[in-house]
Design an enzyme around this catalytic site. Sequence first.
Site, PDB file in Angstrom:
ATOM      1  N   GLU A  35     -19.066  -7.210  10.424  1.00  0.00           N
ATOM      2  CA  GLU A  35     -20.002  -6.512  11.312  1.00  0.00           C
ATOM      3  C   GLU A  35     -21.032  -7.457  11.928  1.00  0.00           C
ATOM      4  O   GLU A  35     -21.427  -7.275  13.090  1.00  0.00           O
ATOM      5  CB  GLU A  35     -20.704  -5.397  10.539  1.00  0.00           C
ATOM      6  N   LYS A  89       0.843  -1.188   0.000  1.00  0.00           N
ATOM      7  CA  LYS A  89       0.000   0.000   0.000  1.00  0.00           C
ATOM      8  C   LYS A  89       0.880   1.242   0.000  1.00  0.00           C
ATOM      9  O   LYS A  89       1.864   1.322   0.730  1.00  0.00           O
ATOM     10  CB  LYS A  89      -0.908  -0.027   1.231  1.00  0.00           C
ATOM     11  N   ARG A 140     -25.022  -3.577   8.065  1.00  0.00           N
ATOM     12  CA  ARG A 140     -24.696  -4.954   7.697  1.00  0.00           C
ATOM     13  C   ARG A 140     -24.986  -5.939   8.827  1.00  0.00           C
ATOM     14  O   ARG A 140     -25.087  -7.140   8.577  1.00  0.00           O
ATOM     15  CB  ARG A 140     -23.218  -5.053   7.320  1.00  0.00           C
TER      16      ARG A 140
END
Length: 633
Positions: free
Chosen positions: A375, A289, A403
Amino acid sequence: MSDRPHTPLLDRIHRPADLRALRDAELRQLVDELRAETISAVSETGGHLGAGLGVVELTVALHAVFDTPKDKLIWDVSHQCYPHKILTERRDSIRTLRMKEGLSGFTKRSESPYDPFGTAHSSTSISAALGFKVAGDLGGDLPEGSGDAIAVIGDGAMSAGMAFEAMNNAGDLGRRLFVILNDNGMSIDPPVGALSTYLAKAYSDPSLQNLKSMADGAASLLPGPLREGAKRAKEVIKNLAVDGSLFEALGFSYIGPIDGHDLGQLLPVLRSAQENARGPVLIHVVTQKGKGYAPAEGAPDKGHATGKFDVGTGEQKKTPSNAPSYSSVFGDSLVELAAKDDKICAITAAMTGGTGLNLMAERYPSRCFDVGIAEQHAVTFSAALAAGGMKPFCTIYSTFLQRGYDQLVHDVAIQRLPVRFAIDRAGLVGADGATHAGSFDIAFMSNLPGMVVMAAADEAELVHMVKTAAAYNDGPIAFRYPRGAGVGVELPDAPDVLEIGKGRIIQRGSNIALLSFGTRLSEVQKAAASLENQGITPTIADARFAKPLDRDMILSLVAEHDAMITIEEGAIGGFGSHVAQLLMDEAVFDTGFKLRTMTLPDIFIDQASPKDMYDVAAMNAEHITAKVLDLLK
């Protein structure tokens, strides 16, 4: 323009088809120019930087090998899509990213045929890619015809149950499908859990034997940090795999790991996969990243989402604020309470830093749990912690808590378990737009029997609500607060435990009652000052609770005024609807009393500054003033 990078080759690229006429050596030059253009654009707009820089080579390789947009390329979450947008006929608009009427920071179907599926929440890409593949096979109405489907998913997103549900289905169907596992060791915070480090061994598949030979030995070619990841993967495999890797058990042919920053590996593997695949294939690509930009490489968490910055130094250009952020106020308050109560614990879903729980994780690591992008699990895990005698604070952004709603109903509310829900990013959130707005939690939380729902009007109120939630053990309780800095009020040294279901009067007046729920209170007060200049003195009340309502306060306001307006940062069906139900039950409207509600409108509001978004929603001070004048005629 003079500060923009020199990009002679990129200047010739207008669409992905142009890439396919380039030699591989030219594609390597294009990578460098595309990375420089991405850095330059985000320095002017702010946005998601690190994720996009990590997939520049992969973006070029995918568009060079596959026939997009006929082939459907789906980016999971899609915050890494800026290089993709530059290559797909949107370079001229790239410096409008995340601005009002500009390019979305995520893929968006209405924006381009190269964005076949809108994504801004994680772990949806494999399901979507499989859907496109099956639709094409069945002769569905696809404007660009039936082609391949490619999902690019990160190792953090791969930890979510939905990704494995999709892989299980794809393996069962056996359709030709490509899943690119972009393993960069990061989502926003470093990913957690065994699955985030589950990197499988190369698999010998007769139909893809040439792919295996290309991938063999690729791990030894990786740079030092990436080679460590591959080495770690093999250890995980030894512990988890019995009859082959998990991916293979799900019906996928596995290729990798390969260096995602080496076109010499990416291009031949992708070309051979595109030519030879007969069923579902997972190609494991290891990336970094922030690749190619030292400030983002050195701080991948801070480089995930950045404001405007100086390209030379990486220093962000932020508007200074003397007020702390709501997230940090919550995190600090929770740590203070946890120091005195060892039953307090915190749960989040891959958002430790974003939710302000980083201090809790540092001070009390055994009581702070990042469960990954999961979640549903976070909510049920919290429910069982509560059933086991702990005091869990389930800390999730409003948009992500959606969610876990089934678990919220069945595992928490029906069982009346005292889970404390800290709902961050409530209300409209600005540049991330509709996908990240916290629009619906007031309605979906306050409609659950036994649920207590609070909203902080400012950062001081948030401190009181954290302590109130910690002290409440009679069932589930939630408190919501927005993104960004507070309003600048002084924080209490000794927070209070609020009386459940009791609001407060801010200002006494005589003409009309303004009943606020949440941080629009500051706009209500601005509107009141304007109205007083016109001879109208409203009463202002802060409801504090959407459930249970403060019946006594509301009915006393009805008795003392001819009209009332409720104001909330949530969708229709929330606080105002509950107030209207109370007044109907009490036959208040038979007396001629007038009630109006101000909610978010029944639309999805595109990205802009928060003020501009609330202008669209007609919920700023001038709109409240106009509503009062219209009601009073």
